[in-house]
Scaffold this motif. Structure first.
Motif, PDB file in Angstrom:
ATOM      1  N   TYR A   1       0.813  -1.215   0.000  1.00 46.43           N
ATOM      2  CA  TYR A   1       0.000   0.000   0.000  1.00 46.43           C
ATOM      3  C   TYR A   1       0.848   1.267   0.000  1.00 46.43           C
ATOM      4  O   TYR A   1       0.505   2.255  -0.654  1.00 46.43           O
ATOM      5  N   ARG A   2       1.943   1.250   0.727  1.00 49.45           N
ATOM      6  CA  ARG A   2       2.794   2.444   0.787  1.00 49.45           C
ATOM      7  C   ARG A   2       3.386   2.765  -0.586  1.00 49.45           C
ATOM      8  O   ARG A   2       3.506   3.930  -0.967  1.00 49.45           O
ATOM      9  N   GLU A   3       3.755   1.723  -1.316  1.00 45.00           N
ATOM     10  CA  GLU A   3       4.300   1.923  -2.656  1.00 45.00           C
ATOM     11  C   GLU A   3       3.250   2.560  -3.579  1.00 45.00           C
ATOM     12  O   GLU A   3       3.563   3.427  -4.398  1.00 45.00           O
ATOM     13  N   ILE A   4       2.005   2.133  -3.423  1.00 43.29           N
ATOM     14  CA  ILE A   4       0.915   2.698  -4.230  1.00 43.29           C
ATOM     15  C   ILE A   4       0.669   4.152  -3.842  1.00 43.29           C
ATOM     16  O   ILE A   4       0.465   5.017  -4.694  1.00 43.29           O
ATOM     17  N   CYS A   5       0.690   4.416  -2.521  1.00 40.23           N
ATOM     18  CA  CYS A   5       0.506   5.795  -2.042  1.00 40.23           C
ATOM     19  C   CYS A   5       1.561   6.726  -2.630  1.00 40.23           C
ATOM     20  O   CYS A   5       1.252   7.841  -3.087  1.00 40.23           O
ATOM     21  N   LYS A   6       2.782   6.243  -2.641  1.00 37.31           N
ATOM     22  CA  LYS A   6       3.881   7.062  -3.150  1.00 37.31           C
ATOM     23  C   LYS A   6       3.738   7.275  -4.662  1.00 37.31           C
ATOM     24  O   LYS A   6       3.944   8.395  -5.166  1.00 37.31           O
ATOM     25  N   LYS A   7       3.365   6.238  -5.370  1.00 36.40           N
ATOM     26  CA  LYS A   7       3.262   6.319  -6.827  1.00 36.40           C
ATOM     27  C   LYS A   7       2.169   7.280  -7.264  1.00 36.40           C
ATOM     28  O   LYS A   7       2.332   8.023  -8.239  1.00 36.40           O
ATOM     29  N   TYR A   8       1.030   7.272  -6.550  1.00 36.87           N
ATOM     30  CA  TYR A   8      -0.119   8.085  -6.962  1.00 36.87           C
ATOM     31  C   TYR A   8      -0.350   9.310  -6.067  1.00 36.87           C
ATOM     32  O   TYR A   8      -1.367   9.988  -6.212  1.00 36.87           O
TER      33      TYR A   8
ATOM     34  N   GLU B   1      -3.180   9.487   0.132  1.00 41.72           N
ATOM     35  CA  GLU B   1      -3.156   9.220   1.560  1.00 41.72           C
ATOM     36  C   GLU B   1      -3.561   7.757   1.793  1.00 41.72           C
ATOM     37  O   GLU B   1      -4.295   7.171   0.997  1.00 41.72           O
ATOM     38  N   MET B   2      -3.104   7.201   2.896  1.00 40.09           N
ATOM     39  CA  MET B   2      -3.450   5.816   3.227  1.00 40.09           C
ATOM     40  C   MET B   2      -4.967   5.654   3.381  1.00 40.09           C
ATOM     41  O   MET B   2      -5.534   4.611   3.030  1.00 40.09           O
ATOM     42  N   GLU B   3      -5.612   6.693   3.854  1.00 38.08           N
ATOM     43  CA  GLU B   3      -7.067   6.642   4.026  1.00 38.08           C
ATOM     44  C   GLU B   3      -7.768   6.455   2.674  1.00 38.08           C
ATOM     45  O   GLU B   3      -8.756   5.714   2.566  1.00 38.08           O
ATOM     46  N   THR B   4      -7.243   7.108   1.640  1.00 40.91           N
ATOM     47  CA  THR B   4      -7.827   6.981   0.297  1.00 40.91           C
ATOM     48  C   THR B   4      -7.630   5.573  -0.249  1.00 40.91           C
ATOM     49  O   THR B   4      -8.541   4.977  -0.846  1.00 40.91           O
ATOM     50  N   ILE B   5      -6.417   5.013  -0.024  1.00 43.69           N
ATOM     51  CA  ILE B   5      -6.136   3.650  -0.468  1.00 43.69           C
ATOM     52  C   ILE B   5      -7.073   2.667   0.220  1.00 43.69           C
ATOM     53  O   ILE B   5      -7.609   1.740  -0.399  1.00 43.69           O
TER      54      ILE B   5
END
Length: 445
Positions: free
Chosen positions: A204-211, A214-218
């Motif tokens: 999830y953190r990798e996705i947050c960084k790429k896009y 926020e973690m809440e959105t993921i």
């Protein structure tokens, strides 16, 4: 204002299908159950037709045991004289499934026969998950139409219920459901189209960084994806066992395999002797014309049914010839074969083969198979069909150490040891098509 009227003569080509040819194509495309309904309907509307009563129903359990034994005893009877035995009606059932449900919807939407033919071919090309198993290019080639026409009708099929039907891959399936639910979010669609694997690996953190999310959105996106159905076709599956009437039967007799039609499942049609004699004796011209018309209609129906039988038997015989290793040794010995191969050998158009195998089943010593099953495109390995490789993969995964599951690369190596060279990407694709999780998700504590 100057108006100029001209009379021009133009030459154009049109495909005109006669009523007899149209009926022939429709009958060829019918399943056994649909054909039986059509025969009973015609016999009620046409007094010239007579339907011969069926013999006692076949006891398929005894028959399968007989086929498996390889016995050629002609005295064997597959019919049950025991009233308490299992009759056909007790274990052969037919229910409207995914294909009938979709065909019913598309029939209400389309008026053009040409569009309808393309849409029905797309529906017939869906697998049990509801995914389009053939490429739009292959479908266009089979029907002799432009690929743009197929893509246009694919969008119609994808608009049907359930949402996600007709998708070509998992990402498209999920995006179709998002649109149906009124969810339009480019970020979520990009993640589904490009990074589902990261989601499945919980990165999830990798996705947050790429896009830049926020973690809440993921977390919200994950909750949305969990509400979607990855295999929309499975809602049509039933929990109880579903038995199917075979169209053709392959059995071993006197040391060799032979294929024959299942003649007992279709009512036999005859032309009434009474109306034949009445035609000779009738003095009324109008009565004679009526009888002639009905006799012609009955003869066409019987001719088209016999043509259907001959086509299915010819295709099945050619399958037996090309897939002998499968019938001798089992599913792992299935060879690559496409409809074009059979069509060229028998002198048919590819669309004729497609219609002939649609919804038709073959009873073999290894079980019941839809005839479409035998048409599997070849992977990079030339000797083994995709279905065989999938079966081997499933066996390897079923027998793996659950605490140390096999990675896709490890599976590649094991396949290579068996002489099957395919890429890791292909292994992942087949695993996904079979609904098997990745090694990290299969790992047990």
């Amino acid at each position: 204002m100057y108006m100029n009227f001209k009379l021009n003569i133009e030459q154009s080509q049109k495909l005109v299908i006669s009523q007899q040819l149209k009926q022939s194509l429709q009958i060829l495309n019918m399943t056994l159950q649909e054909l039986e309904v059509e025969i009973l309907k015609e016999s009620m509307e046409n007094p010239v037709l007579e339907v011969e009563e069926k013999r006692d129903e076949i006891d398929w359990e005894k028959f399968i045991a007989h086929v498996s034994s390889g016995s050629s005893d002609d005295r064997y009877s597959a019919y049950s004289d025991d009233e308490e035995g299992l009759g056909m009606e007790k274990f052969v059932g037919y229910e409207a499934g995914m294909y009938e449900y979709l065909k019913g919807q598309v029939g209400c939407l389309l008026k053009s026969e040409a569009d309808m033919d393309v849409a029905l071919e797309i529906i017939n090309s869906l697998d049990e998950r509801g995914y389009l198993s053939d490429s739009t290019e292959d479908i266009a080639s089979r029907l002799g139409v432009d690929e743009e026409d197929v893509l246009g009708m694919l969008s119609v099929v994808q608009s049907l219920e359930p949402a996600g039907i007709g998708a070509r891959n998992l990402s498209e399936c999920l995006v179709l459901q998002l649109h149906e639910n009124g969810i339009k979010d480019d970020r979520l669609e990009n993640i589904i189209n490009s990074d589902l694997e990261l989601l499945s690996m919980k990165k999830y953190r990798e996705i947050c960084k790429k896009y830049s999310l926020e973690m809440e959105t993921i977390t919200y996106f994950i909750d949305v994806i969990r509400t979607l159905e990855p295999m929309p076709g499975r809602i049509f599956s039933v929990e109880r066992a579903s038995y199917i009437t075979p169209d053709v039967i392959v059995e071993k007799a006197d040391g060799d395999f032979e294929v024959r039609l299942n003649e007992y499942s279709t009512p036999k049609l005859m032309i009434s002797d009474y109306y034949k004699s009445l035609l000779k004796s009738a003095g009324d011209d109008a009565a004679k014309e009526y009888i002639k018309q009905k006799l012609g209609s009955a003869a066409n129906l019987i001719r088209n049914i016999e043509s259907r039988k001959a086509t299915i038997l010819g295709i099945s015989t050619e399958i037996l010839k090309r897939q002998r290793d499968f019938f001798e040794k089992g599913i792992n010995h299935l060879k690559p074969m496409i409809m074009k191969d059979i069509a060229q050998e028998l002198g048919f158009h590819e669309s004729t083969v497609s219609r002939a195998v649609n919804g038709k089943y073959m009873l073999t010593p290894h079980g019941m198979f839809e005839i479409r099953f035998f048409f599997s495109g070849a992977p990079s390995c030339e000797d083994i069909a995709a279905n065989s490789i999938k079966n081997i993969l499933r066996e390897l995964i079923d027998n793996e150490d659950k605490k140390k599951p096999l990675s896709d690369q490890s599976l590649c190596g094991l396949l290579e040891n068996r002489g099957i060279e395919i890429s890791r990407r292909t292994v992942a694709k087949y695993r996904d098509e079979m609904g098997i999780l990745s090694s990290s998700q299969r790992k047990q504590p």
